[in-house]
Write a protein that holds these residues in place. Structure first.
Motif, mmCIF file in Angstrom:
data_model
loop_
_atom_site.group_PDB
_atom_site.id
_atom_site.type_symbol
_atom_site.label_atom_id
_atom_site.label_comp_id
_atom_site.label_asym_id
_atom_site.label_seq_id
_atom_site.Cartn_x
_atom_site.Cartn_y
_atom_site.Cartn_z
ATOM 1 N N ARG A 1 0.835 -1.198 0.000
ATOM 2 C CA ARG A 1 0.000 0.000 0.000
ATOM 3 C C ARG A 1 0.878 1.259 0.000
ATOM 4 O O ARG A 1 2.078 1.201 0.132
ATOM 5 N N ILE A 2 0.235 2.407 -0.111
ATOM 6 C CA ILE A 2 0.846 3.742 0.000
ATOM 7 C C ILE A 2 1.963 3.927 -1.040
ATOM 8 O O ILE A 2 3.148 4.052 -0.706
ATOM 9 N N PRO A 3 1.611 3.954 -2.326
ATOM 10 C CA PRO A 3 2.639 4.051 -3.370
ATOM 11 C C PRO A 3 3.150 5.485 -3.568
ATOM 12 O O PRO A 3 2.385 6.459 -3.530
ATOM 13 N N LEU A 4 4.463 5.604 -3.788
ATOM 14 C CA LEU A 4 5.111 6.872 -4.129
ATOM 15 C C LEU A 4 5.878 6.683 -5.436
ATOM 16 O O LEU A 4 6.303 5.573 -5.762
ATOM 17 N N PHE B 1 7.981 3.374 -4.763
ATOM 18 C CA PHE B 1 8.071 2.912 -3.381
ATOM 19 C C PHE B 1 6.686 2.502 -2.891
ATOM 20 O O PHE B 1 5.665 2.994 -3.382
ATOM 21 N N ALA B 2 6.658 1.627 -1.889
ATOM 22 C CA ALA B 2 5.404 1.249 -1.243
ATOM 23 C C ALA B 2 5.697 0.651 0.125
ATOM 24 O O ALA B 2 6.810 0.167 0.382
ATOM 25 N N ALA C 1 9.427 -1.005 0.449
ATOM 26 C CA ALA C 1 9.743 -1.656 -0.823
ATOM 27 C C ALA C 1 10.046 -0.633 -1.907
ATOM 28 O O ALA C 1 9.461 0.462 -1.930
ATOM 29 N N MET C 2 10.941 -1.001 -2.830
ATOM 30 C CA MET C 2 11.293 -0.121 -3.936
ATOM 31 C C MET C 2 11.525 -0.930 -5.207
ATOM 32 O O MET C 2 12.065 -2.033 -5.171
ATOM 33 N N ARG C 3 11.094 -0.371 -6.339
ATOM 34 C CA ARG C 3 11.488 -0.873 -7.653
ATOM 35 C C ARG C 3 12.023 0.302 -8.467
ATOM 36 O O ARG C 3 11.599 1.446 -8.278
ATOM 37 N N ARG C 4 12.950 0.004 -9.375
ATOM 38 C CA ARG C 4 13.683 1.048 -10.093
ATOM 39 C C ARG C 4 13.637 0.780 -11.594
ATOM 40 O O ARG C 4 13.782 -0.363 -12.033
ATOM 41 N N ALA D 1 13.246 -4.433 -4.108
ATOM 42 C CA ALA D 1 14.266 -4.377 -3.059
ATOM 43 C C ALA D 1 13.613 -3.842 -1.790
ATOM 44 O O ALA D 1 12.807 -2.909 -1.849
ATOM 45 N N PHE D 2 13.931 -4.442 -0.653
ATOM 46 C CA PHE D 2 13.435 -3.948 0.628
ATOM 47 C C PHE D 2 14.535 -3.091 1.251
ATOM 48 O O PHE D 2 15.525 -3.608 1.754
ATOM 49 N N ILE D 3 14.350 -1.764 1.197
ATOM 50 C CA ILE D 3 15.428 -0.864 1.594
ATOM 51 C C ILE D 3 15.387 -0.503 3.080
ATOM 52 O O ILE D 3 16.379 -0.009 3.615
#
Length: 388
Positions: free
Chosen positions: A54-57, A69-70, A86-89, A101-103
């Motif tokens: 949830r809560i996407p940026l 991000f989420a 969480a992040m994807r690039r 990736a879990f930052i």
């Protein structure tokens, strides 16, 4: 000779008309958005260690990479509980994405991290994430405002830093959405992140940094009424918010109207001093932006203000894109439905590279589902002139 000069002038004008990127801005009145491409970035459902995303940026880095991000909620869909950040690039403007990736990992905290705002410092090339820990104070105390930073285009992230030493101990939930770096006076270069408090002590609160995120201090506050007391239906209760810098240097903040005070629509407030104050004189209710009390997306691009939310008075459905050619004073009657079904939080970004190609697109990340809005997090690429 004069004829030759005229021909040269005519040719120069023709080349300017064809190739000048500046003329794209003048075509804002012909904006006719088209949902150009869409893909799911995260799917919820008790897979591995994650129950719900949830809560996407969403933001572009100064080097042009796209970062999504989420919150990756480990055990339940609830706002409380342990989570990953969480992040994807993407390095090709959203065509392909890296694995998740879990930052940040908050372990097994009963009231874990809550996103959050992402703010890009173009002057030093960094990406900063501001988030909360123990915001609801559920079996933990006190709440903390946290920060992580990347200076290598999102490839690696700093150790989390607790900003409560500078800001004081308070319940502050940034965003969700993006913070801004001011491009115009006053306070050019300042980082501004706005968010909200607990439901009792709610309101819009901004934190500011004038040294690229090394030091932060408390700025503007627009408090709920009655403040720090239990709320009733229809009380004034400004909540989650998205700031946008206007071309005159003021900051317009589009705000969730938590208790539907005055209307089931958005609250809009403006700071004219770089985020130090939010005078009541500059507050109004935007009746055209019907809203079920939710976090929404807003973005200023080439003089056009864009806005996304589930456009419905009662339910989180009908994710809709609107745009304004008058800084939000009025909205173009036409609107684009991105998703008719369950949908909730959203965030908008674009790449301001100066190229003609990048002027054509905005990008939206949002919560999307068929039965419930938290089933997936979806990424949409929108061609601003694709509907012609």
């Amino acid at each position: 000779m004069e004829t030759g000069i005229r021909r040269l002038a005519a040719l120069s004008f023709l080349l300017y008309t064809v190739y000048s990127p500046c003329l794209c801005i003048s075509s804002s009145k012909q904006i006719n958005p088209l949902l150009y491409d869409e893909q799911l970035l995260w799917v919820s459902g008790a897979q591995g260690e994650v129950n719900t995303y949830r809560i996407p940026l969403l933001t572009f880095t100064p080097k042009g990479s796209l970062l999504a991000f989420a919150e990756a909620r480990k055990g339940t869909y609830a706002d409380t509980g342990a989570k990953f950040l969480a992040m994807r690039r993407s390095t090709d403007k959203g065509a392909t994405w890296s694995p998740t990736a879990f930052i940040v990992d908050d372990g097994s905290q009963p009231d874990g991290l809550n996103l959050g705002s992402v703010v890009v410092d173009e002057e030093v090339g960094s990406v900063i994430l501001i988030y909360a820990i123990c915001f609801h104070q559920y079996l933990c105390n006190p709440s903390s405002t946290m920060m992580v930073e990347s200076r290598d285009d999102g490839l690696s992230w700093s150790t989390p830093r607790n900003l409560s030493v500078q800001l004081g101990v308070k319940n502050f939930a940034p965003g969700p959405g993006f913070g801004i770096q001011k491009h115009y006076l006053p306070a050019k270069g300042r980082l501004v992140v706005c968010g909200h408090g607990t439901l009792a002590g709610d309101g819009v609160f901004c934190i500011l940094s004038d040294d690229h995120g090394r030091n932060w201090y408390n700025g503007a506050a627009l408090k709920s009424i009655p403040y720090n007391q239990k709320k009733k239906a229809l009380d004034f209760n400004p909540d989650e918010c998205q700031p946008v810098e206007m071309m005159d240097g003021s900051i317009v903040i589009n705000v969730r109207n938590q208790n539907s005070y005055h209307c089931r629509c958005r609250v809009v407030v403006r700071s004219r001093d770089g985020g130090l104050s939010l005078p009541i004189d500059d507050l109004y209710f935007d009746y055209n932006l019907v809203d079920p009390a939710v976090a929404a997306g807003a973005l200023m691009k080439d003089g056009v203000l864009f806005f996304t939310n589930p456009s419905n008075e009662q339910h989180r459905v009908n994710l809709t894109l609107r745009w304004s050619l008058t800084n939000g004073n009025s909205w173009v009657q036409q609107a684009v439905q991105i998703w008719a079904g369950p949908s909730a939080y959203s965030c908008i970004t674009s790449l301001n590279s100066g190229s003609t190609e990048d002027q054509k697109y905005i990008f939206v990340i949002y919560e999307k589902g068929h039965k419930d809005y938290y089933e997936t997090v979806s990424f949409a690429k929108i061609h601003l002139y694709g509907g012609h």
